[in-house]
Write a protein that holds these residues in place. Structure first.
Motif, short mmCIF file in Angstrom:
data_model
loop_
_atom_site.label_atom_id
_atom_site.label_comp_id
_atom_site.label_asym_id
_atom_site.label_seq_id
_atom_site.Cartn_x
_atom_site.Cartn_y
_atom_site.Cartn_z
N ILE A 115 0.86 -1.18 0.00
CA ILE A 115 0.00 0.00 0.00
C ILE A 115 0.90 1.23 0.00
CG2 ILE A 115 -1.82 1.24 1.24
CD1 ILE A 115 -2.65 -1.47 2.42
N GLY A 116 1.16 1.76 -1.18
CA GLY A 116 2.07 2.88 -1.36
C GLY A 116 3.20 2.54 -2.30
N ALA A 117 3.85 3.56 -2.81
CA ALA A 117 4.90 3.41 -3.82
C ALA A 117 6.18 2.83 -3.24
CB ALA A 117 5.20 4.77 -4.45
N ASN A 118 6.94 2.13 -4.07
CA ASN A 118 8.31 1.73 -3.77
C ASN A 118 9.15 2.03 -5.01
OD1 ASN A 118 8.71 0.61 -1.07
ND2 ASN A 118 7.12 -0.85 -1.67
N MET A 119 9.49 3.31 -5.17
CA MET A 119 10.21 3.77 -6.36
C MET A 119 11.51 4.44 -5.97
SD MET A 119 7.05 5.22 -8.71
CE MET A 119 6.47 6.46 -7.56
N GLY A 120 12.42 4.56 -6.96
CA GLY A 120 13.69 5.23 -6.71
C GLY A 120 14.46 4.58 -5.58
N GLU A 121 15.16 5.41 -4.81
CA GLU A 121 15.98 4.89 -3.72
C GLU A 121 15.16 4.32 -2.57
OE1 GLU A 121 18.41 8.26 -5.61
OE2 GLU A 121 16.32 7.93 -5.01
N ASP A 122 13.85 4.53 -2.60
CA ASP A 122 13.00 3.91 -1.57
C ASP A 122 13.10 2.39 -1.60
OD1 ASP A 122 12.16 6.31 -0.64
OD2 ASP A 122 10.09 6.15 -1.35
N ILE A 123 13.56 1.85 -2.72
CA ILE A 123 13.78 0.39 -2.80
C ILE A 123 14.71 -0.08 -1.69
CG2 ILE A 123 14.75 -1.46 -4.26
CD1 ILE A 123 13.89 0.21 -6.70
N THR A 124 15.67 0.76 -1.31
CA THR A 124 16.63 0.35 -0.28
C THR A 124 16.00 0.30 1.11
OG1 THR A 124 17.41 2.62 0.12
CG2 THR A 124 18.53 1.36 -1.60
N TYR A 125 14.95 1.08 1.33
CA TYR A 125 14.24 1.04 2.60
C TYR A 125 13.20 -0.08 2.64
CZ TYR A 125 15.71 5.91 3.60
OH TYR A 125 16.42 7.06 3.84
N SER A 126 12.68 -0.44 1.49
CA SER A 126 11.44 -1.19 1.37
C SER A 126 11.52 -2.63 1.87
CB SER A 126 11.00 -1.20 -0.10
OG SER A 126 9.95 -2.10 -0.31
N GLY A 127 10.63 -2.97 2.79
CA GLY A 127 10.48 -4.37 3.17
C GLY A 127 9.87 -5.19 2.06
N THR A 128 8.99 -4.56 1.28
CA THR A 128 8.38 -5.25 0.14
C THR A 128 9.44 -5.69 -0.85
OG1 THR A 128 6.42 -3.85 0.39
CG2 THR A 128 6.65 -5.03 -1.70
N ALA A 129 10.29 -4.75 -1.25
CA ALA A 129 11.36 -5.07 -2.20
C ALA A 129 12.36 -6.05 -1.61
CB ALA A 129 12.07 -3.80 -2.65
N SER A 130 12.60 -5.94 -0.31
CA SER A 130 13.60 -6.80 0.34
C SER A 130 13.19 -8.26 0.35
CB SER A 130 13.87 -6.31 1.76
OG SER A 130 14.47 -5.04 1.74
N ALA A 131 11.90 -8.54 0.41
CA ALA A 131 11.45 -9.92 0.32
C ALA A 131 11.79 -10.51 -1.04
CB ALA A 131 9.95 -10.00 0.57
N ALA A 132 11.63 -9.71 -2.10
CA ALA A 132 12.02 -10.16 -3.43
C ALA A 132 13.53 -10.32 -3.53
CB ALA A 132 11.51 -9.18 -4.49
N MET A 133 14.28 -9.44 -2.86
CA MET A 133 15.74 -9.58 -2.80
C MET A 133 16.13 -10.92 -2.19
SD MET A 133 17.10 -5.92 -1.38
CE MET A 133 16.51 -4.37 -2.03
N GLU A 134 15.49 -11.25 -1.08
CA GLU A 134 15.82 -12.51 -0.40
C GLU A 134 15.50 -13.70 -1.30
OE1 GLU A 134 17.49 -14.89 2.35
OE2 GLU A 134 17.49 -12.68 2.31
N ALA A 135 14.41 -13.60 -2.03
CA ALA A 135 14.05 -14.70 -2.93
C ALA A 135 15.16 -14.95 -3.95
CB ALA A 135 12.74 -14.38 -3.65
N VAL A 136 15.63 -13.89 -4.59
CA VAL A 136 16.64 -14.10 -5.65
C VAL A 136 17.99 -14.50 -5.05
CG1 VAL A 136 15.45 -12.63 -7.30
CG2 VAL A 136 17.22 -11.63 -5.85
#
Length: 262
Positions: free
Chosen positions: A99-120
């Motif tokens: 719920i909300g954007a995860n763009m630009g450098e916010d990727i480094t903060y994002s728990g949403t993006a970090s789950a995908a990081m852990e997957a790869v």
């Protein structure tokens, strides 16, 4: 007969999030869905693992667990021990719908993006998907998650029919514009933009006079860019933004100049 695809879903908004439920609903027809999500909201927790205390799985319903006080990274990491085994790993991990954007450098903060990081990092294709909103979330109330659901189904069907479009240790970061499905202009492959950051925080005092700080939500400001369209520009133009993200953070363009500097 081919076995059904195994889909692992998590998020950083917590196991009761409407975005999570919308993602589960969209993907159930495409494979066997398992959910491991944080008990509470873990927004901006980054790629953090819990190392200082034990974590407990709580079964909400069949194939749906909340991880007591765990992070999204914990959820993926431990799901591979609890829900899956070496011979039965998920075919894909999808984190969201945030719920909300995860763009630009916010990727480094994002728990949403970090789950995908852990997957790869674990050798499993990963996707992070976020619903951008405006007017303090009024756009989500108006349009819901229909466009996000339709978009993720289109992409996962394409992946399952062919293959994941990125090499190892790279994931897809998807942002959905705050428009009705009928007004979306399609998909746009983007690069991550550059946020304009502030350091807003509010200072308050508790009833005993002790000072405390509460970090505020920064305005969604962006630097102007030239060349390849950014995630912010795509969203602003009504496109679904798809950004390929890699975990190698080396600044290759600066290696020679840094050698010379030394």
């Amino acid at each position: 007969m081919m076995s059904r695809k195994q889909i692992l879903i998590t998020n950083d908004d917590g196991f009761e999030s409407e975005g999570l439920m919308a993602l589960v609903e969209a993907l159930k027809p495409l494979g066997h869905v398992s959910v491991v999500a944080p008990t509470t909201e873990k927004s901006a927790c980054g790629h953090s693992l819990t190392l200082t205390r034990p974590l407990n799985f709580v079964e909400v319903e069949k194939d749906f667990y909340k991880l007591d006080d765990g992070t999204p990274t914990d959820c993926v990491f431990l799901a591979l021990n609890k829900v899956f085994m070496k011979e039965k790993r998920p075919d894909i991990v999808i984190s969201g719908i945030n719920i909300g954007a995860n763009m630009g450098e916010d990727i480094t903060y994002s728990g949403t993006a970090s789950a995908a990081m852990e997957a790869v990092l674990q050798g499993i294709p990963g996707i992070a998907i976020s619903q951008v909103y405006k007017d303090k979330g009024e756009s989500i109330k108006e349009f819901g998650y229909e466009l996000a659901q339709k978009s993720i189904v289109t992409l996962v069907e394409k992946i399952f029919a062919n293959e994941f479009p990125l090499p190892p240790r790279k994931f897809l970061n998807i942002n959905i514009p705050p428009v009705p499905t009928s007004e979306c202009n399609g998909f746009k492959v983007t690069r991550a933009g550059n946020r304009l950051y502030t350091h807003h925080a509010e200072v308050h005092h508790n009833p005993r006079g002790k000072e405390y700080y509460w970090i505020g939500l920064p305005a969604l400001g962006w630097m102007e860019t030239q060349g390849h369209i950014t995630d912010f520009e795509a969203i602003n133009d009504g496109y679904v933004s798809i950004t390929p993200v890699h975990l190698d953070m080396t600044s290759y363009d600066d290696i020679k100049s840094l050698d010379a500097w030394l």
